[in-house]
Design an enzyme around this catalytic site. Structure first.
Site, PDB file in Angstrom:
ATOM      1  N   LYS A   1       0.806  -1.229   0.000  1.00 45.87           N
ATOM      2  CA  LYS A   1       0.000   0.000   0.000  1.00 45.87           C
ATOM      3  C   LYS A   1       0.841   1.282   0.000  1.00 45.87           C
ATOM      4  CE  LYS A   1      -4.236  -1.687   2.182  1.00 45.87           C
ATOM      5  NZ  LYS A   1      -5.172  -1.565   3.304  1.00 45.87           N
TER       6      LYS A   1
ATOM      7  N   GLU B   1      -6.738  13.188  -2.174  1.00 41.83           N
ATOM      8  CA  GLU B   1      -6.400  13.808  -0.881  1.00 41.83           C
ATOM      9  C   GLU B   1      -6.159  12.730   0.197  1.00 41.83           C
ATOM     10  OE1 GLU B   1      -9.495  16.367   0.826  1.00 41.83           O
ATOM     11  OE2 GLU B   1      -8.653  15.670   2.733  1.00 41.83           O
TER      12      GLU B   1
ATOM     13  N   ASN C   1      -4.948   2.001  -1.561  1.00 44.55           N
ATOM     14  CA  ASN C   1      -5.523   0.643  -1.653  1.00 44.55           C
ATOM     15  C   ASN C   1      -6.298   0.460  -2.955  1.00 44.55           C
ATOM     16  OD1 ASN C   1      -7.912   2.051  -1.169  1.00 44.55           O
ATOM     17  ND2 ASN C   1      -8.773   0.407   0.076  1.00 44.55           N
TER      18      ASN C   1
ATOM     19  N   ASP D   1     -10.057   2.949   2.222  1.00 43.19           N
ATOM     20  CA  ASP D   1     -10.181   2.508   3.625  1.00 43.19           C
ATOM     21  C   ASP D   1     -10.709   3.663   4.480  1.00 43.19           C
ATOM     22  OD1 ASP D   1      -9.278  -0.094   3.297  1.00 43.19           O
ATOM     23  OD2 ASP D   1      -7.183   0.418   3.694  1.00 43.19           O
TER      24      ASP D   1
ATOM     25  N   ASN E   1       1.030   2.172  20.445  1.00 38.55           N
ATOM     26  CA  ASN E   1       1.606   1.110  19.615  1.00 38.55           C
ATOM     27  C   ASN E   1       2.739   0.413  20.345  1.00 38.55           C
ATOM     28  OD1 ASN E   1       1.386  -0.172  17.006  1.00 38.55           O
ATOM     29  ND2 ASN E   1       3.484   0.510  16.667  1.00 38.55           N
ATOM     30  N   ARG E   2       2.842  -0.897  20.110  1.00 37.98           N
ATOM     31  CA  ARG E   2       3.908  -1.685  20.746  1.00 37.98           C
ATOM     32  C   ARG E   2       5.261  -1.026  20.490  1.00 37.98           C
ATOM     33  NH1 ARG E   2       4.820  -7.655  18.486  1.00 37.98           N
ATOM     34  NH2 ARG E   2       4.750  -6.463  16.555  1.00 37.98           N
TER      35      ARG E   2
ATOM     36  N   TYR F   1     -12.242  -8.502  10.945  1.00 37.52           N
ATOM     37  CA  TYR F   1     -13.592  -8.985  10.607  1.00 37.52           C
ATOM     38  C   TYR F   1     -13.645 -10.510  10.577  1.00 37.52           C
ATOM     39  CZ  TYR F   1     -11.048  -8.698   6.222  1.00 37.52           C
ATOM     40  OH  TYR F   1     -10.071  -8.800   5.275  1.00 37.52           O
TER      41      TYR F   1
ATOM     42  N   GLY G   1     -14.782  -5.273  11.810  1.00 39.18           N
ATOM     43  CA  GLY G   1     -14.301  -4.541  10.642  1.00 39.18           C
ATOM     44  C   GLY G   1     -15.065  -4.798   9.346  1.00 39.18           C
TER      45      GLY G   1
END
Ligand SMILES: NC(=O)c1ccc[n+]([C@@H]2O[C@H](COP(=O)([O-])OP(=O)(O)OC[C@H]3O[C@@H](n4cnc5c(N)ncnc54)[C@H](OP(=O)(O)O)[C@@H]3O)[C@@H](O)[C@H]2O)c1
Length: 292
Positions: A47, A59, A68, A83, A132-133, A205, A227
């Site tokens: 992506k 945009e 995507n 997305d 985030n990790r 999902y 999702g």
């Protein structure tokens, strides 16, 4: 769901899956440019990598730095990010008739999180915290959106349960954009820190009801969603971009549900086979049901 949509609308197009390695990507994009294509979908891990190979970005694609969907204007290729549109629809459904909240927590800082975060930034949110990790990835995301988020507070925070717990008390919306729960019945958060009354979304999902969503329901969440809605609506947006026609939403939803149900069934069969095999291996018997 896209092939069903083409067929339903009488459009002579085929939706095909191409397994593309990183070194093949530029060549495949050239084929799309020159060949008889309406466009293309792009997914993990291409992506972001595909961006410099295109001629123009919308945009959303420009802002997220991820594409995507590709459409064609003659031989020029245009990169889109549907997305973001898919997430906006899913968020609207999650919130329903209530007033749109102004604060959200996003878990994860990958491509999905970028679409979500941009949707929140442009959706009137005043404060969004990204955990985030690997903190540096969340920080890079925040830096990436410096301009778009100039009007609001967008923060990266380290993945410490006590910090997440404190932030959860200040928010109404909690979104899992990590891949934790995609494989195995695991959740990104300990169940006991999820407060009651939240609006909770999991981008995953499949499985449809992750442990994260089940824990949120058990904690007394206001509403939860997986999702699927985002996936469906990023797909309807693609169909409309490629064909200029409205997408057959109900049909696409039906096909998506059927495909996921079939996948779940085969995963259940595989799990049953594996457990029969391990039970049989444990007893020293052959891995077939008794009597066969
Ligand atoms: N519904 C939809 O339409 C839709 C659209 C896009 C994505 N998704 C879903 O969203 C999820 C993320 O996708 P993506 O494209 O953003 O993937 P990605 O770019 O690979 O990002 C994965 C994210 O998950 C985190 N993560 C993975 N394993 C972890 C672990 N064991 N502990 C803590 N964090 C972990 C990563 O953290 P690090 O950075 O620290 O590694 C990163 O933030 C996937 O499940 C995908 O299926 C759904």
């Amino acid at each position: 769901m896209l092939q069903a949509a083409f067929d339903e609308r009488g459009i002579d197009a085929r939706h095909e899956l191409l397994d593309v390695t990183v070194p093949q990507l530029a060549g495949v994009i050239d084929e799309v440019r020159g060949g008889d294509f309406l466009g293309a979908q792009v997914t993990i891990p291409h992506k972001e990598r595909v961006v410099p190979l295109l001629d123009r970005l919308t945009e959303e694609a420009q802002a997220t730095g991820a594409v995507n969907t590709i459409t064609k204007e003659g031989k020029r290729l245009v990169g889109h990010n549907t997305d973001v549109a898919g997430f906006r629809v899913a968020l609207d459904r999650l919130v329903g008739r209530q007033k749109m909240p102004k604060q959200a927590i996003v878990l994860g800082a990958g491509g999905g999180s970028r679409a979500v975060t941009y949707g929140l930034i442009t959706g009137g949110f005043q404060r969004v915290v990204v955990f985030n990790r690997h903190l540096h990835r969340a920080e890079a995301l925040v830096k990436h959106f410096t301009k778009s988020a100039a009007h609001m507070e967008l923060r990266a925070m380290p993945w410490h349960v006590s910090i997440i717990e404190a932030e959860l008390l200040k928010t109404r919306i909690l979104i899992n954009a990590t891949s934790i729960g995609l494989h195995g019945d695991v959740s990104p958060l300990p169940a006991e820190i999820i407060p009651a009354g939240l609006l909770v979304m999991d981008l995953i999902y499949n499985p449809p009801q992750t442990r994260f969503l089940r824990d949120a329901v058990a904690a007394g969440a206001d509403t939860t969603t997986n999702g699927l809605e985002m996936l469906l609506h990023q797909g309807t947006a693609q169909f409309e971009l490629w064909t200029g026609q409205s997408a057959p939403l109900d049909l696409m939803r039906e096909r998506l549900d059927a495909a996921l149900a079939a996948r779940e069934e085969s995963a259940d069969d595989a799990a049953a086979d594996a457990s029969a095999a391990s039970a049989a291996a444990g007893s020293g018997a052959p891995a077939v049901p008794a009597g066969e």
